[in-house]
Motif scaffolding. Structure first.
Motif, short mmCIF file in Angstrom:
data_model
loop_
_atom_site.label_atom_id
_atom_site.label_comp_id
_atom_site.label_asym_id
_atom_site.label_seq_id
_atom_site.Cartn_x
_atom_site.Cartn_y
_atom_site.Cartn_z
N ASN A 410 -45.77 -49.83 -13.67
CA ASN A 410 -45.27 -51.15 -13.29
C ASN A 410 -46.12 -51.67 -12.13
O ASN A 410 -46.85 -50.93 -11.48
CB ASN A 410 -43.79 -51.12 -12.93
N TYR A 411 -45.99 -52.98 -11.86
CA TYR A 411 -46.77 -53.62 -10.81
C TYR A 411 -46.14 -53.46 -9.43
O TYR A 411 -46.78 -53.78 -8.43
CB TYR A 411 -46.91 -55.12 -11.06
N HIS A 412 -44.90 -53.01 -9.37
CA HIS A 412 -44.12 -53.08 -8.14
C HIS A 412 -44.04 -51.75 -7.42
O HIS A 412 -42.97 -51.24 -7.12
CB HIS A 412 -42.73 -53.64 -8.45
N ALA A 413 -45.21 -51.20 -7.16
CA ALA A 413 -45.30 -49.95 -6.40
C ALA A 413 -46.65 -49.94 -5.69
O ALA A 413 -47.54 -50.73 -6.00
CB ALA A 413 -45.17 -48.75 -7.34
N ALA A 414 -46.78 -49.05 -4.72
CA ALA A 414 -48.01 -49.01 -3.93
C ALA A 414 -49.21 -48.69 -4.80
O ALA A 414 -49.17 -47.79 -5.62
CB ALA A 414 -47.88 -47.96 -2.83
N GLY A 415 -50.25 -49.48 -4.61
CA GLY A 415 -51.52 -49.22 -5.30
C GLY A 415 -52.58 -48.88 -4.28
O GLY A 415 -53.63 -49.52 -4.22
N CYS A 416 -52.29 -47.88 -3.44
CA CYS A 416 -53.17 -47.54 -2.31
C CYS A 416 -54.61 -47.34 -2.78
O CYS A 416 -54.88 -46.58 -3.71
CB CYS A 416 -52.67 -46.28 -1.62
N ALA A 417 -55.53 -48.00 -2.10
CA ALA A 417 -56.94 -47.92 -2.48
C ALA A 417 -57.81 -48.19 -1.26
O ALA A 417 -57.81 -49.29 -0.72
CB ALA A 417 -57.26 -48.92 -3.59
N LYS A 418 -58.52 -47.17 -0.81
CA LYS A 418 -59.53 -47.31 0.25
C LYS A 418 -58.97 -47.92 1.53
O LYS A 418 -59.58 -48.79 2.14
CB LYS A 418 -60.72 -48.15 -0.25
N ILE A 419 -57.77 -47.47 1.96
CA ILE A 419 -57.16 -48.02 3.17
C ILE A 419 -56.85 -46.90 4.17
O ILE A 419 -57.45 -46.82 5.22
CB ILE A 419 -55.88 -48.81 2.84
N LYS A 420 -55.90 -46.05 3.84
CA LYS A 420 -55.44 -45.04 4.78
C LYS A 420 -56.56 -44.05 5.10
O LYS A 420 -57.19 -43.51 4.21
CB LYS A 420 -54.23 -44.29 4.20
N GLY A 421 -56.78 -43.84 6.37
CA GLY A 421 -57.84 -42.96 6.81
C GLY A 421 -59.17 -43.69 6.99
O GLY A 421 -60.03 -43.22 7.73
N LEU A 422 -59.34 -44.81 6.30
CA LEU A 422 -60.58 -45.58 6.42
C LEU A 422 -60.45 -46.69 7.46
O LEU A 422 -61.43 -47.05 8.11
CB LEU A 422 -60.95 -46.17 5.06
#
Length: 435
Positions: A410-422
């Motif tokens: 589904n579209y309604h969840a975290a799509g973490c990409a290249k953020i945390k730690g960067l």
């Protein structure tokens, strides 16, 4: 007073503490005592001389201040901003390359070509939309497949919309994402005359690496000709930004340094490097799962690549920036259109009817609008369990929703990409520029 929800505290390589507020963008170097006070939520343990600057910087906020509402306001303002109308137009799904990781299946799953009748429908759709929404700026991205296989139709579209904008007091510009093999001076001159501001070309490594990953359909090499065209593009530096995309995975990361040296030796100095991260794809020509970097691995891999690109002077070290939405495709006025007139949000969705948000009629009307459209436009990361309380939300915008769909259906969840730690590394880059 209370601490902002968006305070991020971390250590640098010298064991010093850094404080970054992702909502206001303010960065401080702080002591161990201050770091502990923030992490334990003890305002009384802060030195008194820090109270006033922390209030001004949004590190400390009033008890009744609801930061969720601030983020939600700017997220929705960005989502429904109608000043710009943008469309990514896939001129064909066919391709002259057979890239091993291609999420479109190297143009072999579908080989549709857009014809003039469909181009007319798209032009009419965008004209109607621009007038209805009172837009000030139309931006067209030509894409594929390989768009230069059907450049005649792409040129027809951008010329028509350029003339429309000039007649109606709007600003027009365009860009193109191409593998670069078929470029020529004639094509570049036509793009330049139609206000093309950006051209993106992918090069995945030095000659032997790139040719193994991005060959022609018959297996022939593509690197040498692309390099020649990148040299040609240096002549267009004043009107057109060249972006060299390097798609990175475990098999070619080690070749990036040699590629950067080759580009420099060839006299390429006005392009900008952009690192793409290859993700698993059902349509890839080969199984790529084991070759892809995890999000955790990227926290060390990407900073090392940024550093190499900065040293080569083909990119600046990235610094943190606020991001109300993860990408422009959240916007109500942004569309991706297939060669047959099917409308999607993201180009990674094209061909998957679960994600189709409509279809263009002959008169330029978007018809057959399914629930998927409203489902996409109802995305609100502030009110989602995984994103709502995340400290990174103002610099993430909820992440990539195609990643979310692949993970959670589904579209309604975290799509973490290249953020945390960067983001932490980007903060350090910012501090270095100020020293």
């Amino acid at each position: 007073m209370k601490f902002s929800q968006y305070n991020i505290v971390f250590e640098n390589h010298s064991k010093e503490y850094i404080l970054f507020n992702s909502l206001t963008g303010n960065i401080f170097q702080i002591t161990d005592m201050v770091a502990k006070a923030i992490e334990s939520n003890e305002i009384s343990n802060l030195p008194t001389e820090l109270i006033s600057p922390f209030i001004q910087a949004g590190i400390l906020i009033d008890d009744d201040k609801d930061e969720h509402k601030i983020v939600s306001y700017f997220f929705n303002k960005s989502k429904f901003n109608s000043i710009v109308l943008s469309a990514t137009i896939l001129l064909t799904l066919a391709c002259n390359f057979r890239c091993k990781y291609c999420y479109e299946g190297a143009g072999e799953i579908s080989k549709d070509f857009m014809d003039e009748a469909m181009a007319d429908s798209i032009i009419e759709f965008l004209k109607k939309r621009a007038q209805k929404m009172n837009v000030k700026y139309i931006y067209i991205m030509l894409f594929g497949g390989e768009p230069l296989l059907n450049f005649k139709i792409g040129l027809y579209i951008v010329e028509s919309l350029r003339d429309f904008c000039q007649s109606n007091g709007m600003i027009f510009s365009c860009g193109i994402i191409t593998n670069g093999f078929l470029l020529s001076k004639s094509i570049l001159d036509k793009l330049e005359s139609n206000y093309c501001k950006m051209i993106q070309i992918t090069v995945d490594g030095p000659l032997e690496v790139h040719n193994a990953r991005r060959p022609l359909k018959d297996g022939g090499g593509t690197y040498t000709r692309i390099l020649q065209n990148l040299i040609l593009l240096e002549n267009y530096k004043d009107s057109m930004q060249t972006i060299i995309r390097i798609n990175v995975d475990k098999t070619n990361k080690s070749g990036v340094s040699r590629l950067l040296q080759d580009l420099k030796a060839a006299g390429i100095k006005n392009a900008c490097i952009d690192f793409g991260i290859i993700r698993e794809s059902d349509n890839a020509c080969e199984d790529y799962t084991m070759r892809c970097f995890s999000e955790e691995e990227l926290t060390t891999i990407l900073p090392s690549l940024w550093e190499e690109a900065a040293i080569s002077k083909l990119a600046n070290r990235p610094i943190p920036s606020r991001r109300w939405t993860y990408c422009g495709l959240y916007n109500d006025n942004a569309f991706t259109i297939s060669p047959t007139g099917e409308v999607y949000k993201c180009w990674e969705m094209v061909g998957d009817l679960r994600h189709r948000i409509g279809k263009l009629d002959k008169d330029g009307s978007m018809i057959d609008i399914p629930t998927a459209f409203f489902d996409w436009m109802a995305i609100d990361p502030v009110n989602e369990d995984q994103c709502g309380m995340c400290k990174y939300l103002p610099v993430c915008g909820g992440g990539c929703r195609m990643i979310s769909y692949r993970k959670y259906n589904n579209y309604h969840a975290a799509g973490c990409a290249k953020i945390k730690g960067l983001i932490e590394r980007q903060c350090l880059n910012y501090i270095q520029t100020k020293l």
